[in-house]
Design a protein around this motif. Structure first.
Motif, PDB file in Angstrom:
ATOM      1  N   ARG A  93     -47.948 -28.287  30.287  1.00 30.02           N
ATOM      2  CA  ARG A  93     -47.589 -29.035  29.072  1.00 30.02           C
ATOM      3  C   ARG A  93     -48.830 -29.363  28.244  1.00 30.02           C
ATOM      4  O   ARG A  93     -48.795 -29.297  27.006  1.00 30.02           O
ATOM      5  N   ARG A  94     -49.923 -29.697  28.903  1.00 31.05           N
ATOM      6  CA  ARG A  94     -51.162 -29.940  28.178  1.00 31.05           C
ATOM      7  C   ARG A  94     -51.665 -28.654  27.525  1.00 31.05           C
ATOM      8  O   ARG A  94     -52.229 -28.667  26.425  1.00 31.05           O
ATOM      9  N   GLN A  97     -49.837 -28.260  24.367  1.00 29.28           N
ATOM     10  CA  GLN A  97     -50.358 -29.135  23.315  1.00 29.28           C
ATOM     11  C   GLN A  97     -51.645 -28.587  22.716  1.00 29.28           C
ATOM     12  O   GLN A  97     -51.849 -28.623  21.490  1.00 29.28           O
ATOM     13  N   SER A 100     -50.735 -25.617  20.646  1.00 33.22           N
ATOM     14  CA  SER A 100     -49.642 -25.889  19.706  1.00 33.22           C
ATOM     15  C   SER A 100     -48.476 -24.932  19.923  1.00 33.22           C
ATOM     16  O   SER A 100     -47.944 -24.314  18.980  1.00 33.22           O
TER      17      SER A 100
END
Length: 401
Positions: A93-94, A97, A100
């Motif tokens: 998930r990081r 991020q 993007s």
């Protein structure tokens, strides 16, 4: 087979050829929330390797967190971030991020296996591919998903397993600067990796070609129940290869036909060569599948011919012994010659017993000669293998195309 169940998905399993999971694709239960990540409990923890390069140099480093990649994403050099393993939802998930990534992109990356495809987003291009490599044991192959996210100056690749990889030559070219790869952009790197994935099918198919050759010899010379199981296993594995390469060919073709702003015209030309390799792989897979199907027919014919051989041999033996049994049965009757001169007078002859043996042997050898003249003892086996003693070879109709 151990299955790991998750609330919103079908059962997941190891995607090796020890089971039938290589024939399946991932799917969500209808109504589940989009973007849900489902990670197998035995998945390998992610290993992130960053290779940043330009025409002058290439730097390779293993990073601990996805955030360490941020300074490289906006630089003029090309950054290849290679993630091996899907065992940490937090890191993934990081990673989404930092790069993007759209939630659906992250879902396609993590929830494996997905069907090979090409999807376009605002400033990224998602390529889902299947990479196959031979097992270290040399028996069977491993099929894993490789996800490529192409940006303007970076390429993010995510692999299921850290153990199996066919990107070694690409890393070596980046390290040594051979060829033009360090002079090109991230789109050329994506092409090089995709081409390496497609070319990775050829060594696997070469192994299956040798297997089919061995099965051809076995199915003709000494077919057994194990031979049938081997043929069935090869058929299913070739089906797995077909399901891996067929959609990849279509995806590459769509990318060439429709184009993309992230793919230059020069790299688009190179992709045609990659598409040509995919066509060759698919042709080989289809050819091997046809050969395997024909092996099943040859197996059934061999079993039928073997049964015919046995029946022919038993028929010959029975035909020889039927008249002998008749003679022995006649002289086994308990008629007393002293009661009537018609009751087997030859039983009292001096040469009666040798005469009976002479008649029986003459009858037997006469039948053997008759059968020999008729050709019954020639070519008892209608399926002829290579005879190492005589040097005879397979008929051309049974030789491998």
């Amino acid at each position: 087979m151990v299955e790991h169940r998750f609330p919103n998905t079908k059962p997941l399993a190891d995607h090796s050829l020890d089971d039938d999971s290589y024939l399946d694709y991932f799917y969500d239960i209808p109504g589940s929330m989009p973007g849900t990540l489902n990670i197998e409990s035995d998945a390998s923890p992610p290993i992130i390797v960053l290779i940043d390069y330009n025409e002058a140099q290439a730097v390779r480093q293993e990073v601990e967190t996805p955030e360490e990649c941020v300074p490289f994403l906006d630089s003029e050099s090309v950054s290849w971030v290679d993630v091996k393993g899907l065992g940490s939802e937090d890191i993934l998930r990081r990673l989404g991020q930092v790069f993007s990534l759209h939630p659906l992109v992250l879902e396609d990356i993590v929830n494996v296996p997905q069907r090979p495809k090409i999807e376009e987003y605002d400033d990224q291009l998602l390529i889902i591919a299947r990479m196959v490599t031979m097992k270290s044991s040399g028996s069977g192959f491993v099929s894993e998903q490789v996800s490529l996210i192409l940006g303007r100056h970076y390429l993010l690749t995510v692999q299921e397993e850290p153990e199996y990889d066919c990107f070694g030559p690409i890393r070596e070219r980046l390290r040594t600067g051979k060829g033009t790869i360090r002079k090109q952009g991230a789109d050329y790197l994506a092409y090089a990796l995709l081409d390496s994935i497609i070319d990775g099918f050829f060594p696997v198919l070469e192994e299956y070609g040798e297997k089919i050759e061995e099965l051809e010899d076995e199915v003709v010379s000494n077919p057994s129940r194990q031979t049938l199981e081997k043929i069935h296993s090869v058929k299913r594995e070739l089906l797995g290869l077909r399901r891996a390469i067929w959609p990849q060919r279509d995806a590459i073709n769509a990318l060439i036909r429709d184009g993309n702003d992230l793919i230059s015209h020069e790299v688009n030309i190179y992709l045609r060569d990659c598409y040509d390799h995919a066509i060759q792989v698919l042709d080989m897979v289809e050819t091997y599948r046809e050969l395997t199907a024909s092996l099943m027919d040859v197996y059934l014919s061999s079993i039928s011919n073997k049964m015919n051989e046995i029946m022919k041999l038993l028929t010959v033996i029975s035909s020889i012994f039927i008249p002998l049994t008749f003679i022995a049965g006649v002289y086994g009757m308990n008629f007393d010659p002293s009661k009537s001169p018609l009751n087997m007078p030859e039983l009292e002859w001096y040469w009666g017993y040798p005469a009976c043996w002479a008649v029986m042997l003459t009858t037997a050898f006469g039948l053997v000669y008759f059968f020999w003249r008729r050709g019954w003892f020639e070519n008892l086996s209608t399926v002829v293998t290579k005879d190492t003693a005589s040097g005879k070879h397979l008929p051309h109709s049974l030789m491998r195309r």
